[in-house]
Design a protein around this motif. Structure first.
Motif, PDB file in Angstrom:
ATOM      1  N   SER A   1     -49.692   3.499  21.671  1.00  0.00           N
ATOM      2  CA  SER A   1     -48.791   4.520  21.124  1.00  0.00           C
ATOM      3  C   SER A   1     -49.225   4.938  19.732  1.00  0.00           C
ATOM      4  O   SER A   1     -48.898   6.016  19.274  1.00  0.00           O
ATOM      5  CB  SER A   1     -47.360   3.980  21.051  1.00  0.00           C
TER       6      SER A   1
ATOM      7  N   VAL B   1     -48.185   3.823  16.974  1.00  0.00           N
ATOM      8  CA  VAL B   1     -47.122   3.701  15.965  1.00  0.00           C
ATOM      9  C   VAL B   1     -47.435   2.565  14.993  1.00  0.00           C
ATOM     10  O   VAL B   1     -47.409   2.732  13.771  1.00  0.00           O
ATOM     11  CB  VAL B   1     -45.753   3.474  16.628  1.00  0.00           C
ATOM     12  N   ARG B   2     -47.793   1.417  15.551  1.00  0.00           N
ATOM     13  CA  ARG B   2     -48.084   0.283  14.675  1.00  0.00           C
ATOM     14  C   ARG B   2     -49.318   0.573  13.825  1.00  0.00           C
ATOM     15  O   ARG B   2     -49.366   0.259  12.633  1.00  0.00           O
ATOM     16  CB  ARG B   2     -48.291  -0.972  15.508  1.00  0.00           C
TER      17      ARG B   2
ATOM     18  N   TRP C   1     -48.439   2.617  10.705  1.00  0.00           N
ATOM     19  CA  TRP C   1     -47.883   1.831   9.590  1.00  0.00           C
ATOM     20  C   TRP C   1     -48.943   0.930   8.961  1.00  0.00           C
ATOM     21  O   TRP C   1     -49.039   0.809   7.744  1.00  0.00           O
ATOM     22  CB  TRP C   1     -46.692   0.991  10.058  1.00  0.00           C
TER      23      TRP C   1
ATOM     24  N   TRP D   1     -50.399   7.538   7.685  1.00  0.00           N
ATOM     25  CA  TRP D   1     -49.706   7.249   8.944  1.00  0.00           C
ATOM     26  C   TRP D   1     -50.266   8.110  10.068  1.00  0.00           C
ATOM     27  O   TRP D   1     -50.577   7.601  11.154  1.00  0.00           O
ATOM     28  CB  TRP D   1     -48.197   7.474   8.807  1.00  0.00           C
TER      29      TRP D   1
ATOM     30  N   SER E   1     -52.249   6.629  13.202  1.00  0.00           N
ATOM     31  CA  SER E   1     -51.646   6.821  14.517  1.00  0.00           C
ATOM     32  C   SER E   1     -52.614   7.521  15.471  1.00  0.00           C
ATOM     33  O   SER E   1     -52.758   7.125  16.627  1.00  0.00           O
ATOM     34  CB  SER E   1     -50.354   7.615  14.329  1.00  0.00           C
TER      35      SER E   1
END
Lengths: 364, 215, 422
Positions: free
Chosen positions: B48, B50-51, B54, B202, B206
C-alpha cells in the motif's frame, strides 16, 4: 541669626555638624553617584554656598508612595540634610497649611522665586474629559501643571506615574493618564522613575541639582548615575543565570538555593535602576534578594508588559489565541484557494487536446 | 518610541501579527497542496505504500555519508538551529505560552556552543551557495533572502545574550523582531519546506513503497 | 495539429498534482540532486542540475495554484512561462536526462524529481517540442508494430530460426496459456538468442507461453515522450491481445522502460486496472527458481558483476530476483559498490539512445559506469535490459575495456540443466 542663615553653611552650623562630618557625607554621596574624590571635594566647597532653594511639590494622580519613600531615611545623610534644608513651599502631605492658605502659599512662592524655583511632580496627569478626574482646589492637574511649570527653573518628575504615566495609565487608561514630559516640552525635565523610587536616588539627584546642576541623563531623561545599569548587570544572582540555574516555582529547591528568577518572570534584564547596588531600607535588601523577581517598575509600561510572573521571553498578546484564529482563517483561505485550483484544473482538462500519432506525422 | 516601548511592541502586537501570519500562511499552503489531489493508482501495487511514506519522513533525514562534503554544514546548521530554538530555557517558556506544552531546557553553555556552530555553518553554506556550481546556478535572490532571515535571529540572539551590540533592551527587541520577520517569511518563500518536507517525503516514500522499493 | 504552445501550458497545468506541489514547496535549491546525476558529475556542467529541468513547471505551479503566486502575478513580480522557456527546456528534459531517478533518491526534501521530469516531458510534447527521433519511433511503433520499425515477418523468421535450433515449438496467438511474452526491438534485432533461450527454459520448467502477432513490442516511445494517449494506444494493443487470448500473466522482457510502461504506467494511462498480472522476465524466472522448476548446472567462476537497469530496479522495484538467479550460476559474483536501487545509470535510457544528437553525451557519461566496473576488475557485466546492454557494449568498446556484457536470461540458458527431451 548669622549672615549665613540662607546658605547651607549656616544650616550646618545650626545643626552642629563639624566640617569633618560634612566632608564624610560628601564623600559618601559622591561614591553613590560615582563622582571622583576630587569632585566630592568640589561638592563640599560648593555645597556650603548653596542657598535655601524654593521647591514646589505638586502631587497629582498618585498614591503618595513616592513621598513615603523619600521620608524613609533612617540615618542622617547628606541627602536628607539637603532635603530638610530646602524650602519646601508646597507639599500636600508634609505641609502644615491646608485649603486656601496652602494654595496661597504656593502662589506666593511662585511669585517670590519666579524663574528660580524647582518644581517636583509625582503622580500622573489625567487629560481625558478635560482632566476632570483629578483636581486640586477646583483646578485640574493639567492646568495646575502648566501654570506652575511656566516659571519653574527645572522640573523633577518623581515616580513612575509622573515619569511614564504609571499604574493609572494601565489599559484601558480610563482617565487618560499621561506623564509630565507628555505635557511640558519647554523646560528641562529630570525623570526619577520607580514605583516608588529609592529614597537616596531622589535626594541624591536633588543634591546634585543644587550643587552641580542637572546630572547626565539617559535617553529617557533618567540620571545615568542611578539608572545607567540594568538590575541584571548588577544582580548578585547573575552567575546562576549564566550557568542556566533557574528557580522554577516559588518554593522549590532552586528558589531556596537563591537561583536566578528569570523563569518566575524577573524583568531585571530590561530594567534600569539602582536596586541591585544601593538596595532598599538603607541597603537591607531588594526584591530579588527577597526571592521575588524584579517587576521592572522604573521602566515605561511595566504595568502592561504581560504579567509579573511570565518570563521575559514570552509574548504579552496571547499568541496562542492568535495562532488558533489564524489556523481557522488559513483553512478558510485554503478552501478558497482549493476551489480556485480545482476549477483551474477542470479548465485545463477541458482545453486539453490529446497528442495523437497524427501530430507526429503518422497514421493510427 | 524608546527601547522598552519597542520591546513591548515586539513581545505584544508584533508577536501576535507574526504568529497569525505564519499560521495562516502555512495552513493555506498545506491545503493548497492537498487540493491538487493525487491520481488514483490503478496498477497492482506490491504494497500500500502507507508505511513507506511515514518511514521516508524519517529515513530521508539520515545522511548519505558519501556526500559528506555537501551535507555536513547543512546538518550542523539544522541540528544547531533546532537545539537553540527548542531547548534554550527562555524559549521553552514562549512555547508553553503558545502551545501549552512544556519541556525542560538545556544549560546555557550547550546552547551557546550550538549557536556558534550554527552561525559558522550558515556562513559556510552562504559561501558554498556562491561557489558550488550547481547551487550557484540555482540560486535566486529569494534564496539569499531566505538565508538572511534565518541568519539574523541566530546572530541577534547571540549578541543579545552576550550583551554585544546595542543595549540589552534594544538588542532583545531586535532579536524578537528578527524572529517575527522570519515567521512572516516562512509561508511566502522556500521556507515552507519546514512543514511541506514531510508531505514531499511521504508522497515519494509511498510511491516507492507501492513499487516495492521499501523505505 | 493539436500541439501548440498553449496546449503545452494546458498540459502542464493538468499534470501538476499534490505531490508535485509539495515538491516545489520543499525544494531549497541545495543542489544535492546534481551530485547524483551522471550528466553533472561526468561533465561538470551545472546546467544539468536535475531540478532545473522542471523550472517552467515550477513557475506555472506558483502562478496558477498558489494564492501567494497569484498575488505576485498581480503585482507584476512573476515571469510568465514563454515559448522560448519551453524550447530551452527540451535539451534538459529529453537530451541530457535518462529519467534514471537517482536525483529522486538523494533529494533531502524527498522530492521525486524524475516524477516531475516525466510530466515536464508531457508538457513539452503537447507543445510540439518532443525530439523528432522520439516522435518517429512512436510513429514506427504504431504503424509498423515495433519501435525499430520491423514488421511481424521479421519476428516470425526469428521464431522459426529458434524453433529449428532448439527443436521446440514456439506458439504465436495461442490462447489459454500461462504467459504472453513481449519483446523489445533491441532483443529481436540484436539479442534474438533470447527467443531460443526462453523456449528451452520454459520447456524444462513446464511453462506454456505464446507470442501475439498483434502485440509483440514491449517498448513504448509514447512513455518516453510523455504522450499519454500514444502511450495508452501502445498499451491497449497489448491489453487487447492478452484479453483476446485469455492470458492471466504478461511478461515484460529484458528492458527497463518497457517494464515501467506496461507494469506501472499502463493501467493509469488506459484508465483501468488490468485483468491480468505483469511480470519482468527475471521475476518469472526467479519464481520458477523458487518453485524448483528452473534447474541449472555448473558455475561461472570468473569475476562477474551486475548492472541494475534504472527503470526495472530503482523505479520498478525489481532488485532481488536478479541476484537470486545470479547466485545460482556464479561462484564469484561481486556487487558494484552502489548497487540495486542505488546503482548508476548506463546513460542510454529514457529515450537518449534514440536521440542521435545526444550520442556524444551518452558516451561521455558512461565514464561513471566505467569507474564502477574498473573498481571491480571483472571479466563480465550481466544486466537485464537490452538498451543497457547496447550502451554498456558501446561504452566498453570505446574505452577499450576488456569486459564482456551478458544478458541474465542468456546466462541462465547457458547453464540450463536439460532433462526434458525435445
Amino acid at each position: 541669626m548669622t549672615k549665613n542663615n540662607n546658605l547651607l553653611a549656616g544650616e550646618l552650623e545650626r545643626l552642629g555638624i563639624s566640617r569633618r562630618t560634612f566632608l564624610k557625607f560628601c564623600t559618601s554621596i559622591g561614591s553613590v553617584m560615582a563622582l571622583s574624590p576630587a569632585q566630592a571635594a568640589v561638592m563640599a566647597e560648593k555645597l556650603v554656598t548653596v542657598k535655601r532653594q524654593s521647591v514646589i511639590w505638586l502631587s497629582f494622580q498618585e498614591c503618595t508612595g513616592c513621598t513615603e519613600s523619600i521620608t524613609r531615611s533612617h540615618k542622617p545623610s547628606l541627602e536628607s540634610l539637603i532635603f530638610d534644608f530646602v524650602s519646601l513651599d508646597y507639599h500636600h502631605t508634609l505641609q502644615a497649611a491646608s485649603g486656601h492658605a496652602a494654595e496661597q502659599a504656593r502662589e506666593q512662592a511662585m511669585h517670590d522665586n519666579k524663574g528660580k524655583y524647582i518644581l517636583i511632580v509625582d503622580g500622573s496627569i489625567p487629560i481625558k474629559d478635560d482632566g476632570v478626574y483629578s483636581t486640586i482646589a477646583g483646578m485640574t492637574n493639567l492646568d495646575m501643571l502648566q501654570q506652575v511649570a511656566k516659571d519653574a527653573a527645572a522640573i523633577v518628575a518623581v515616580g513612575s506615574c509622573a515619569t511614564f504615566g504609571g499604574l493609572p495609565k494601565a489599559a484601558p487608561n480610563p482617565t487618560g493618564a499621561v506623564s509630565v514630559a507628555d505635557i511640558i516640552h519647554d523646560k528641562p525635565i529630570i525623570n526619577i522613575p520607580g514605583c516608588p523610587p529609592i529614597p537616596v536616588v531622589m535626594t541624591g539627584v536633588l543634591a546634585h541639582v543644587l550643587t552641580f546642576g542637572i546630572p547626565e541623563l539617559d535617553g529617557m531623561g533618567r540620571p545615568k548615575a542611578f539608572y545607567g545599569d540594568s538590575i541584571h548587570d548588577r544582580c548578585y544572582r547573575r552567575p546562576y543565570y549564566d550557568r542556566g540555574q533557574f528557580a522554577k516555582s516559588f518554593d522549590d529547591e532552586g528558589a531556596r538555593k537563591g537561583w536566578c528568577l528569570y523563569e518566575l518572570g524577573c524583568k531585571g534584564p530590561v530594567t534600569h535602576n539602582a536596586c541591585a547596588t544601593i538596595k532598599w531600607n538603607n541597603g537591607t535588601s531588594f526584591p530579588i534578594e527577597s526571592g521575588h523577581g524584579c517587576i521592572g517598575c522604573s521602566e515605561p509600561d511595566f504595568w502592561d508588559a504581560g504579567g509579573f510572573y511570565k518570563a521575559l521571553s514570552t509574548g504579552t498578546s496571547n499568541p496562542g489565541q492568535w495562532a488558533s484564529a489564524a489556523l481557522a482563517a488559513g483553512a478558510a483561505a485554503g478552501l478558497a484557494s482549493a476551489y480556485l485550483n480545482k476549477s483551474s484544473k477542470a479548465d485545463a482538462e477541458k482545453e486539453h487536446q490529446p497528442v495523437t500519432i497524427e501530430d507526429m506525422g503518422g497514421k493510427s | 518610541m524608546n527601547e522598552i516601548e519597542l520591546l513591548n511592541w515586539a513581545r505584544g502586537p508584533g508577536l501576535a501579527y507574526a504568529t497569525a501570519i505564519m499560521f495562516f500562511g502555512l495552513t493555506l499552503r498545506v491545503i493548497e497542496i492537498l487540493s491538487l489531489g493525487r491520481p488514483e493508482e490503478l496498477a497492482e501495487v506490491r504494497d500500500s505504500g502507507v508505511r513507506d511514506g511515514w518511514m521516508m519522513i524519517l529515513k530521508r533525514s539520515l545522511p548519505e555519508v558519501k556526500h559528506w562534503k555537501y551535507i555536513t554544514a547543512s546538518y550542523i546548521f539544522h541540528i544547531g538551529l533546532l537545539v537553540v530554538i527548542f531547548f534554550f530555557i527562555p524559549h521553552t517558556h514562549l512555547f508553553r505560552d503558545v502551545f501549552g506544552i512544556f519541556w525542560g531546557g538545556w544549560p546555557n553553555y550547550i546552547i551557546d556552543f550550538f549557536t556558534v556552530l550554527s552561525i559558522a555553518a550558515m556562513l559556510y553554506t552562504l559561501v558554498a551557495r556562491f561557489y558550488d556550481p550547481s547551487r550557484r546556478i540555482l540560486s535566486k535572490m529569494s534564496d539569499y533572502l531566505a538565508w538572511l532571515v534565518t541568519f539574523l535571529p541566530l546572530v541577534t540572539g547571540y549578541m543579545a545574550f552576550h550583551r554585544l551590540g546595542f543595549d540589552y533592551t534594544t538588542m532583545l527587541a531586535v532579536h524578537i523582531l528578527s524572529v517575527e520577520l522570519l515567521m512572516i517569511a516562512i509561508p511566502v518563500s522556500k521556507l515552507t519546506h519546514v512543514v511541506t518536507f514531510t508531505m514531499a517525503r511521504w508522497y515519494t516514500g509511498s510511491n516507492q513503497g507501492r513499487r516495492g522499493v521499501r523505505s | 495539429m493539436s500541439t501548440s504552445f498553449q496546449q503545452g501550458i494546458t498540459v502542464l497545468k493538468k499534470v501538476i498534482d499534490a505531490p508535485i506541489a509539495a515538491y516545489f514547496s520543499s525544494c531549497t535549491s541545495c543542489g544535492l540532486c546534481a551530485q547524483a546525476c551522471i550528466f553533472y558529475t561526468e561533465t561538470g556542467n551545472p546546467k544539468y542540475t536535475p531540478i532545473r529541468r522542471v523550472e517552467p513547471m515550477r513557475r506555472i505551479w506558483e502562478q496558477e495554484f498558489t494564492l501567494v503566486g497569484k498575488a505576485k502575478k498581480l503585482l507584476g513580480l512573476s515571469k510568465p512561462v514563454t515559448e522560448q522557456d519551453l524550447r530551452d527546456t527540451v535539451e534538459l528534459a529529453f537530451e541530457s536526462c535518462t529519467t534514471c531517478g537517482r536525483c529522486s533518491m538523494v533529494c533531502p526534501a524527498g522530492n521525486d524529481i524524475v516524477y516531475m521530469i516525466r510530466r515536464m516531458r508531457e508538457g513539452l510534447t503537447a507543445a510540439g517540442l518532443a525530439p523528432k527521433s522520439l516522435q518517429a519511433a512512436a510513429v514506427r511503433t504504431i504503424e509498423k508494430g515495433s519501435v525499430m520499425g520491423f514488421p511481424l515477418k521479421t519476428l516470425e523468421s526469428m521464431i522459426q530460426a529458434a524453433e529449428k535450433e532448439t527443436g521446440i515449438k514456439i506458439n504465436v496467438d495461442e490462447p489459454n496459456v500461462d504467459y504472453l511474452l513481449l519483446l523489445s526491438s533491441a532483443e529481436v534485432m540484436q539479442f534474438n538468442e533470447i527467443i531460443g533461450a526462453l523456449a528451452q527454459i520454459f520447456k524444462e520448467a513446464g511453462v506454456t507461453w505464446t507470442f501475439s502477432s498483434e502485440a509483440y513490442e514491449a517498448g513504448n516511445p509514447g512513455m518516453h515522450m510523455g504522450a499519454s494517449e500514444v502511450e495508452a494506444q501502445m498499451i491497449n494493443r497489448i491489453v487487447k491481445a492478452a484479453e483476446q487470448l485469455h492470458i492471466k500473466n504478461v511478461i515484460s522482457p529484458e528492458c527497463g522502460h518497457a517494464y515501467m510502461a506496461i507494469r506501472w504506467e499502463g493501467p493509469n494511462v488506459i484508465g483501468r486496472p488490468y485483468p491480468f498480472k505483469v511480470f519482468h522476465i527475471i521475476e518469472v524466472l526467479d519464481k520458477l527458481r523458487a518453485e524448483g522448476r528452473l534447474k541449472t548446472t555448473g558455475l561461472e567462476d570468473e569475476r562477474i558483476t551486475f548492472h541494475d537497469p534504472c527503470q526495472a530496479a530503482r523505479r520498478g522495484g525489481v532488485n532481488e530476483p536478479q541476484r537470486n538467479l545470479l547466485n545460482m550460476v556464479t561462484s564469484n559474483f561481486i556487487e558494484m559498490e552502489d548497487n540495486r536501487s542505488c546503482n548508476w545509470c548506463c546513460g542510454g535510457g529514457g529515450g537518449m539512445n534514440t536521440i542521435e544528437s545526444a550520442e556524444p553525451l551518452v558516451r561521455k557519461v558512461f565514464n561513471r559506469k566505467k569507474k564502477q566496473i574498473d573498481e571491480l576488475d571483472v571479466t563480465t557485466v550481466v544486466t537485464m535490459c537490452a538498451t543497457c546492454r547496447n550502451t554498456l557494449e558501446e561504452g566498453i568498446e570505446e574505452n577499450n575495456m576488456n569486459v564482456e556484457v551478458l544478458g541474465l536470461t542468456e546466462l541462465l540458458a547457458n547453464h540450463l540443466l536439460k532433462e526434458k527431451k525435445s
